[in-house]
Design a protein around this motif. Sequence first.
Motif, PDB file in Angstrom:
ATOM      1  N   VAL A   9       0.940  -1.146  -0.111  1.00 40.13           N
ATOM      2  CA  VAL A   9      -0.133  -0.141  -0.038  1.00 40.13           C
ATOM      3  C   VAL A   9       0.807   1.244   0.100  1.00 40.13           C
ATOM      4  CG1 VAL A   9      -1.854   1.153   1.224  1.00 40.13           C
ATOM      5  CG2 VAL A   9      -1.872  -1.206   1.125  1.00 40.13           C
ATOM      6  N   ASP A  10       0.695   2.123  -0.992  1.00 34.47           N
ATOM      7  CA  ASP A  10       1.560   3.329  -1.133  1.00 34.47           C
ATOM      8  C   ASP A  10       1.224   4.202   0.166  1.00 34.47           C
ATOM      9  OD1 ASP A  10       1.848   6.450  -1.824  1.00 34.47           O
ATOM     10  OD2 ASP A  10       2.819   5.195  -3.456  1.00 34.47           O
ATOM     11  N   GLU A  11       2.305   4.886   0.787  1.00 35.23           N
ATOM     12  CA  GLU A  11       2.220   5.679   2.044  1.00 35.23           C
ATOM     13  C   GLU A  11       0.993   6.847   1.795  1.00 35.23           C
ATOM     14  OE1 GLU A  11       5.460   8.198   2.604  1.00 35.23           O
ATOM     15  OE2 GLU A  11       6.298   8.282   0.456  1.00 35.23           O
ATOM     16  N   THR A  12       0.649   7.298   0.476  1.00 39.10           N
ATOM     17  CA  THR A  12      -0.469   8.098   0.521  1.00 39.10           C
ATOM     18  C   THR A  12      -1.732   7.529   0.522  1.00 39.10           C
ATOM     19  OG1 THR A  12      -0.391   7.809  -1.932  1.00 39.10           O
ATOM     20  CG2 THR A  12       1.033   9.586  -1.442  1.00 39.10           C
ATOM     21  N   SER A  55      -6.217   5.093   4.635  1.00 34.72           N
ATOM     22  CA  SER A  55      -7.683   4.834   4.203  1.00 34.72           C
ATOM     23  C   SER A  55      -7.580   3.412   4.344  1.00 34.72           C
ATOM     24  CB  SER A  55      -7.566   5.026   2.688  1.00 34.72           C
ATOM     25  OG  SER A  55      -7.776   6.488   2.501  1.00 34.72           O
ATOM     26  N   VAL A  56      -6.685   2.579   4.757  1.00 28.04           N
ATOM     27  CA  VAL A  56      -6.499   1.229   4.923  1.00 28.04           C
ATOM     28  C   VAL A  56      -6.731   0.843   6.580  1.00 28.04           C
ATOM     29  CG1 VAL A  56      -5.112  -0.981   4.656  1.00 28.04           C
ATOM     30  CG2 VAL A  56      -5.255   0.929   2.715  1.00 28.04           C
ATOM     31  N   ILE A 104      10.330   4.206  -3.201  1.00 30.28           N
ATOM     32  CA  ILE A 104       8.863   4.641  -2.796  1.00 30.28           C
ATOM     33  C   ILE A 104       8.639   3.857  -1.670  1.00 30.28           C
ATOM     34  CG2 ILE A 104       6.268   4.365  -3.579  1.00 30.28           C
ATOM     35  CD1 ILE A 104       7.367   4.394  -6.473  1.00 30.28           C
ATOM     36  N   THR A 105       7.865   4.359  -0.717  1.00 32.32           N
ATOM     37  CA  THR A 105       7.455   3.790   0.520  1.00 32.32           C
ATOM     38  C   THR A 105       6.385   3.311   0.502  1.00 32.32           C
ATOM     39  OG1 THR A 105       8.919   5.727   1.753  1.00 32.32           O
ATOM     40  CG2 THR A 105       7.148   4.395   2.902  1.00 32.32           C
ATOM     41  N   TYR A 106       6.283   1.937   0.997  1.00 35.04           N
ATOM     42  CA  TYR A 106       4.974   1.193   1.019  1.00 35.04           C
ATOM     43  C   TYR A 106       4.851   0.708   2.703  1.00 35.04           C
ATOM     44  CZ  TYR A 106       5.370   0.990  -4.131  1.00 35.04           C
ATOM     45  OH  TYR A 106       5.362   1.213  -5.349  1.00 35.04           O
TER      46      TYR A 106
END
Length: 394
Positions: A251-254, A258-259, A294-296
């Motif tokens: 899941v993308d940090e942005t 919402s999760v 990219i941070t996940y």
Amino acid sequence: MKKLLFLMVSIGILAGGGYYGYKKYTAKPEIEILETARVEIGDIRAVLVETGIIKPQVGAQVKIGARATGEITEMRVKVGEPVKKGELIALIDDRELVKAIEQTRASIESARQNLVQVGATFPDRIREAKANHEYNRLKYEREKELIKYEYTNQDSVDLAKSQFEAGKANLERLQNEYDTQMKIAQADLKALEAQLKQQQIRLGYTKIYAPINGVVSEVTAQEGETVVTGLQVANLVTVLDPTLLEMWIYVDETDIGSVRIGQSLEYYVDTYPNKMFQGIIDKVYPQPVVKDNITYYLAIVNVSVDDAAFLKPEMTSYVRVVTDEKRGVLVVPNAAVKFEEGRQIGYKVIGPKKVEKVGLTTGIRGEEKTEILSGLSVGNEVATKLILPLSGKS
């Protein structure tokens, strides 16, 4: 005269063409409505589209090692074969250990005989010493009485006393020696029995059993090869339980805000593009994972046994996480919601080529539809695709 008539006709034609051109380019352009849709009551859900990977659960994949050193005499499995928990899958040469166990058992028998002998010999010697001690005591007592009446001499008394004390010392020595010999014999037997148990355990290491039900996914050694164990256990076979799978969703940090645990989702894999699997988020790991700068964050989904029959580890999955859902609300196609000067608007159709621009307040935006909170009513017709005179295609 003819020239004059021709000139007048030419002027008239030019004047007419110029007026037509002026009307054409000065007339107000018309709106062209290309596609429309109705505002209706429906169900809507907001989703996050993410990518995941199918992984074995913790404990679903076991690498079976060998703790015994020796030649592999049998390898009973191959890659792809099913195995059951407790099934014998490999054997390592155990002749040296078997011989050592035989020797230890012989030593145990000898130690037991020694213990029996100590237990049988010393009690008799102690009983004999007790009898002699008692006799010497009585003799000494008698000599002391006799000397009172001068029926004996002092030498006899002293001799009786010496024999009495010597017998007492001998009895104590035998009792101490008996206790010591019994402890030594018992300790020797106990040490040998412990050694036997250790050797039997090591003998057990020569037989490799499957620790779980599953399928052999890797075989790293074959018959005839020698296994040498050291600081690390030598890996021989890997067994995978194909029914114990989970999905890691990156899941993308942005989107991670919402999760939440308990959210439902659906996903598919490349090999079954038309089959939709269902799941629920069970865990959200706090530790980030950085891939390609990219941070996940990982969201974990347990795969049901039924779904696991179709899936395999390391398959890529395409996931839609349902972050919000409403039923029986006002909805329009996403294309009906436009953005102008930082606000949301819609074009309500009020005639064949006439629209009214209205401001919109929206709620959930789904994959295909958007919830309308204000600005439109049920049954309104809205333009989803149109050409405006000044702004062009929308």
